[in-house]
Structure formats: C-alpha cells, structure tokens
Design a protein around this motif. Sequence first.
Motif, PDB file in Angstrom:
ATOM      1  N   LYS A  19       1.796  -1.842 -11.323  1.00  0.00           N
ATOM      2  CA  LYS A  19       0.873  -1.530 -12.407  1.00  0.00           C
ATOM      3  C   LYS A  19       0.830  -0.013 -12.496  1.00  0.00           C
ATOM      4  CE  LYS A  19      -3.928  -2.374 -13.661  1.00  0.00           C
ATOM      5  NZ  LYS A  19      -5.199  -2.732 -13.054  1.00  0.00           N
ATOM      6  N   ALA A  20       1.485   0.541 -13.504  1.00  0.00           N
ATOM      7  CA  ALA A  20       1.642   1.986 -13.591  1.00  0.00           C
ATOM      8  C   ALA A  20       0.960   2.497 -14.843  1.00  0.00           C
ATOM      9  CB  ALA A  20       3.121   2.350 -13.638  1.00  0.00           C
ATOM     10  N   SER A  21       0.317   3.665 -14.719  1.00  0.00           N
ATOM     11  CA  SER A  21      -0.289   4.250 -15.911  1.00  0.00           C
ATOM     12  C   SER A  21       0.174   5.684 -16.065  1.00  0.00           C
ATOM     13  CB  SER A  21      -1.811   4.176 -15.839  1.00  0.00           C
ATOM     14  OG  SER A  21      -2.295   5.137 -14.955  1.00  0.00           O
ATOM     15  N   GLY A  22       0.386   6.080 -17.300  1.00  0.00           N
ATOM     16  CA  GLY A  22       0.841   7.435 -17.581  1.00  0.00           C
ATOM     17  C   GLY A  22       0.410   7.832 -18.968  1.00  0.00           C
ATOM     18  N   PRO A  23       0.573   9.121 -19.310  1.00  0.00           N
ATOM     19  CA  PRO A  23       0.100   9.595 -20.615  1.00  0.00           C
ATOM     20  C   PRO A  23       0.945   9.045 -21.751  1.00  0.00           C
ATOM     21  CG  PRO A  23       1.303  11.317 -19.481  1.00  0.00           C
ATOM     22  CD  PRO A  23       1.185  10.180 -18.520  1.00  0.00           C
ATOM     23  N   SER A  24       0.281   8.665 -22.834  1.00  0.00           N
ATOM     24  CA  SER A  24       0.975   8.263 -24.053  1.00  0.00           C
ATOM     25  C   SER A  24       0.293   8.980 -25.214  1.00  0.00           C
ATOM     26  CB  SER A  24       0.917   6.749 -24.212  1.00  0.00           C
ATOM     27  OG  SER A  24       1.571   6.357 -25.386  1.00  0.00           O
ATOM     28  N   GLU A  68       0.810  -1.227   0.000  1.00  0.00           N
ATOM     29  CA  GLU A  68       0.000   0.000   0.000  1.00  0.00           C
ATOM     30  C   GLU A  68       0.837   1.267   0.000  1.00  0.00           C
ATOM     31  OE1 GLU A  68      -3.190   0.032  -0.239  1.00  0.00           O
ATOM     32  OE2 GLU A  68      -3.720  -2.062   0.130  1.00  0.00           O
ATOM     33  N   ASP A  69       2.034   1.216   0.564  1.00  0.00           N
ATOM     34  CA  ASP A  69       2.744   2.467   0.852  1.00  0.00           C
ATOM     35  C   ASP A  69       3.777   2.856  -0.205  1.00  0.00           C
ATOM     36  OD1 ASP A  69       4.146   0.258   1.501  1.00  0.00           O
ATOM     37  OD2 ASP A  69       5.158   1.119   3.233  1.00  0.00           O
ATOM     38  N   LEU A  70       3.477   2.552  -1.475  1.00  0.00           N
ATOM     39  CA  LEU A  70       4.380   3.010  -2.521  1.00  0.00           C
ATOM     40  C   LEU A  70       3.581   3.810  -3.534  1.00  0.00           C
ATOM     41  CD1 LEU A  70       7.109   3.087  -3.923  1.00  0.00           C
ATOM     42  CD2 LEU A  70       6.612   0.890  -4.934  1.00  0.00           C
ATOM     43  N   THR A  71       3.909   5.095  -3.655  1.00  0.00           N
ATOM     44  CA  THR A  71       3.196   5.930  -4.619  1.00  0.00           C
ATOM     45  C   THR A  71       4.190   6.534  -5.591  1.00  0.00           C
ATOM     46  OG1 THR A  71       3.291   7.680  -2.997  1.00  0.00           O
ATOM     47  CG2 THR A  71       1.184   6.524  -3.233  1.00  0.00           C
ATOM     48  N   SER A  72       3.663   7.017  -6.703  1.00  0.00           N
ATOM     49  CA  SER A  72       4.534   7.503  -7.766  1.00  0.00           C
ATOM     50  C   SER A  72       5.117   8.868  -7.411  1.00  0.00           C
ATOM     51  CB  SER A  72       3.730   7.608  -9.054  1.00  0.00           C
ATOM     52  OG  SER A  72       4.457   8.335 -10.001  1.00  0.00           O
ATOM     53  N   ILE A  81       2.200  10.282 -13.604  1.00  0.00           N
ATOM     54  CA  ILE A  81       2.249   8.818 -13.692  1.00  0.00           C
ATOM     55  C   ILE A  81       1.696   8.257 -12.387  1.00  0.00           C
ATOM     56  CG2 ILE A  81       3.775   6.826 -13.812  1.00  0.00           C
ATOM     57  CD1 ILE A  81       5.525   8.403 -15.707  1.00  0.00           C
ATOM     58  N   LYS A  82       0.727   7.353 -12.522  1.00  0.00           N
ATOM     59  CA  LYS A  82       0.075   6.825 -11.323  1.00  0.00           C
ATOM     60  C   LYS A  82       0.416   5.351 -11.153  1.00  0.00           C
ATOM     61  CE  LYS A  82      -3.961   9.737 -10.716  1.00  0.00           C
ATOM     62  NZ  LYS A  82      -3.936  10.514 -11.984  1.00  0.00           N
ATOM     63  N   PHE A  83       0.601   4.944  -9.904  1.00  0.00           N
ATOM     64  CA  PHE A  83       0.761   3.522  -9.629  1.00  0.00           C
ATOM     65  C   PHE A  83      -0.590   2.997  -9.170  1.00  0.00           C
ATOM     66  CE2 PHE A  83       5.535   3.966  -8.450  1.00  0.00           C
ATOM     67  CZ  PHE A  83       5.808   4.270  -9.770  1.00  0.00           C
ATOM     68  N   GLU A  84      -1.226   2.179  -9.999  1.00  0.00           N
ATOM     69  CA  GLU A  84      -2.569   1.715  -9.647  1.00  0.00           C
ATOM     70  C   GLU A  84      -2.517   0.584  -8.638  1.00  0.00           C
ATOM     71  OE1 GLU A  84      -4.557   0.879 -13.284  1.00  0.00           O
ATOM     72  OE2 GLU A  84      -4.503   2.978 -13.909  1.00  0.00           O
ATOM     73  N   ALA A  85      -1.489  -0.231  -8.708  1.00  0.00           N
ATOM     74  CA  ALA A  85      -1.343  -1.315  -7.740  1.00  0.00           C
ATOM     75  C   ALA A  85       0.116  -1.714  -7.701  1.00  0.00           C
ATOM     76  CB  ALA A  85      -2.203  -2.514  -8.140  1.00  0.00           C
ATOM     77  N   VAL A  86       0.593  -2.049  -6.520  1.00  0.00           N
ATOM     78  CA  VAL A  86       1.971  -2.504  -6.371  1.00  0.00           C
ATOM     79  C   VAL A  86       1.937  -3.850  -5.669  1.00  0.00           C
ATOM     80  CG1 VAL A  86       4.248  -1.972  -5.446  1.00  0.00           C
ATOM     81  CG2 VAL A  86       2.744  -0.119  -6.161  1.00  0.00           C
TER      82      VAL A  86
END
Lengths: 213, 239
Positions: B87-92, B58-62, B67-72
């Motif tokens: 599981k990271a999402s960012g603009p493309s 739970e305690d890891l954020t981007s 860029i967002k970390f949706e799940a680690v």
Amino acid sequence: MKKLYSIFKQGIIFDNPLLMLMIGLCSAIAVTTNVSNGIGMGLAMTFVLLFSEIIISLFRKLIPSMIRIPIFIIVIAAFTTIVDLVMKAYFPDLSKSMGVFIPLIVVNCIIMGRVEAFASKQDLLSVIADALGMGLGYTWVLVGLAAIRELLGNGTFAGIQVMPASYEPILFFILPPGGFFVFSLFISLNIWLKKKMEAAARRKELVSKKEAA
Amino acid sequence: MKKTKLGVILMLYASIACASLAIVYAFTKDSIERQSEIQLQTSLKEIFPQASTFELVEDLTSPEPNIKFEAVYEVKSDAVPLGLAIKASGPSYGGNATLLVGIDLHRSIAGVRIVALNDTPGLGMNASNPTYYVDKIKKVTFLGQFEGKFLTDPFEVKKDVEAITAATITSKSLAKIIKTAGDAAIAYMDQKVMMASMEVEKPNGETSIVAPPTASTGFPIGSSEGKSKEKIPPQAGGK
C-alpha cells in the motif's frame, strides 16, 4: 402555498444560481465532464443547501448581524463535515462516488449566497422552498452542461458509449475552455427563456386588465 | 463591552459546532475504519484471488523520500508465497494518492487498485473509472494496463504506459508509485531468496531438512524451471 411555489420557481429560471446569479461557477465547470458527476454534485449540493438554510433560518433571531458571516461559515462547514463523515461510515459506496464533491461543497458560494440573502431573513417553509428550487436550478444546469460536454468531448452519455465508434471525440469540450463555451450558450438560452416567459406574463396581464375593463 | 459580547456569542457557536463534530466523529470513527479495512481486504483478494493469508511485513520501506509504503503484505496461499502487496502513497496532481500494488513472483505487476485519489473529476479521476479505457479497442483501463507488466520495463508515460487523456501528471505520478513499489518488492524478494539460500548452504553437513527455497521460506525468484509463465507481457505501448 402559492407563495411557496413562486419562491420554488424563482431558482429554476429567473434566479437560477448559475445562469442568472452567476455564483458557484468554479465547481460547476470543474465537475461537468460527465453526467453522473453532474447528478452527484447536484444532489449533494441540494442536500447541504437545504440543511444549512434550515439551521440558519431556525437560529436567525439568535445571530447578531455584525458577526453573521463567521457564524454562517461555521454552520456550513460543520454541517458539510458531518455529512461527509456519516456518508463515509454508513454509505461507503455513495461516498466513494461522491467523495470528491463534498469538499467542493464547502467552498460553493451558492450556499453562502442563499444563506445570507434569503435564509437569514425568512421563515422555515419559504427557506425549504428556496433551497429545493435553487438546488433543482443548479442540478439541471449541471446535468445539461455535462450531457453536452460528455457527448461531444468523449462520445458517451453517463459512461455509456452512444456515438458511433468512428466518432473522434472533440477534446476541447472536456477541457475548461469548452466548459466556458457551453456555459455561455446556456446563459444565452436562459436569458432567451426568461424574456419569453416575461413577455407571456405581460400579455396575460394585459388580457386580464382588458377583461376587467 | 458590546464587542466582548459578540466574541462570546461567536465562541459559543464555534464550541457547539466543535462539540457536535466531535460527537459525530467519535460515532463514525470505528465504522469508517472498518469500511476501509474491508475495502483493503477486497482489493487484496481481487489482486490475488488464490490467496488465503496476508501477513504484514515490517522491514520494507520506500527508497524514495516522497513515496511512502503505508503497509506491506506478504501474500500466501497455504504457506506458499504468491507475492507481495504494497500500500504505497505518493504525490499526485490533487494531493497524495494511495495505491495498492500487487507484485507476483514472475517479477510482474499482479494488479493495482486505488485506495485514495483526489484528482480532478472527469480527468485525473478517470484512473479509478472502470469504464474509462486507455485502449478503447481492447478495453484496457489505465490501471488494467499494468496487470502482467514486467518490472524490467521502464514504466514511462507515453512510451510503454498509455496516459489518461488530459491528465498526464496523474498518469506519471501513478506510474511512478507503481514502479517504485514494484522495484522495492523485487529487491525485497531477491534479498529473501539470498538469505534463504544462505541458510541452505550452512556448512552444518547434517541432514538436508531444508526444502528448496521455493516452497517454505523464500521467493522462487528467477527459478523459471518448469514454471510456465501464464502471463504474457503486453506489447510495450505500441508506439
């Protein structure tokens, strides 16, 4: 039966949505970079076109002509979303390979064009023939465009390497300018075919007239 | 009066469409979620074949705002840590791209899988094409080139990362997401080791039940003793 066949035939050469009616071009140029994309987009479009035309044709007497356009849009968009959701839920592999094309179908003006010009005035059977013919006409052009662009621009056919390894791909064909270039060749080919067929039909008519006389 | 009637008819059509969409959505929702869960699990298994459990962290954020970390996930094989999966999402180019990035204990990328990508078919979408090779001779895919790549590398397109032809923006954005996730994971693992070693050094003076931080709690970052690196770093780009 003969009437249905002639309606079906219209979409393939004479009224080809891409080459003669010139609608739905943006998505056609965008997806035809490889053959499997072309087949996928063609099938998805035919499917949505068929069902949208059927629904509009069934409800055509209940749609007031003043507000027909917004109703068409509602029906098409709703139907496309349903297809998208169902595919995601039950055919995840298919949805994965075709997922990008589904949103493109909503903005594809072939569906809007055919619904407005044909389905809103015709009965169910003619509408089915029209949708299948238009879908086939759309698909063959996509596959043809994609085959040439993929072969010259990437050296492959449906992802399989066919050109010898020494072949340097001509990137131009994969990029949009190459798309327009190949597309214009297809238009001229189609017009040539159409003229040939019209001439043949005229000759046939003359012959039968002579025989009658 | 006529206009009101038209409005009512339009409203009727819209509400029927809404209702049918709502019904289809409700029916397919569970199935879609289950499918994406299955897909995530398979991707995790592909990146870490030896792994047995994936624990949510739970305690890891981007560190990057866009860029967002949706799940680690902390990847373990029978309580032995293997690495992290983010599981990271960012603009493309065509909106947000979501990637699953696996980082192993050698400070390198264990593997990258695409969760969601909406770029141009035939160009940017080649990132997810298993037969599109950035290195045609060695048959390395765009994502494949990151496998075994050390995070000390700059991850810069056209330097040490081969770009997808005619999709430089996609290549750059994906490389950035991978780099961000990788760096964050390394920082997280380093911190874990620090905390673990602090626990060991607690001046309690009692029996040293605490095992070396390798096996139980922390990540054996930097402990290269005896750990032969199975993965050879790829030649950086070649250019």
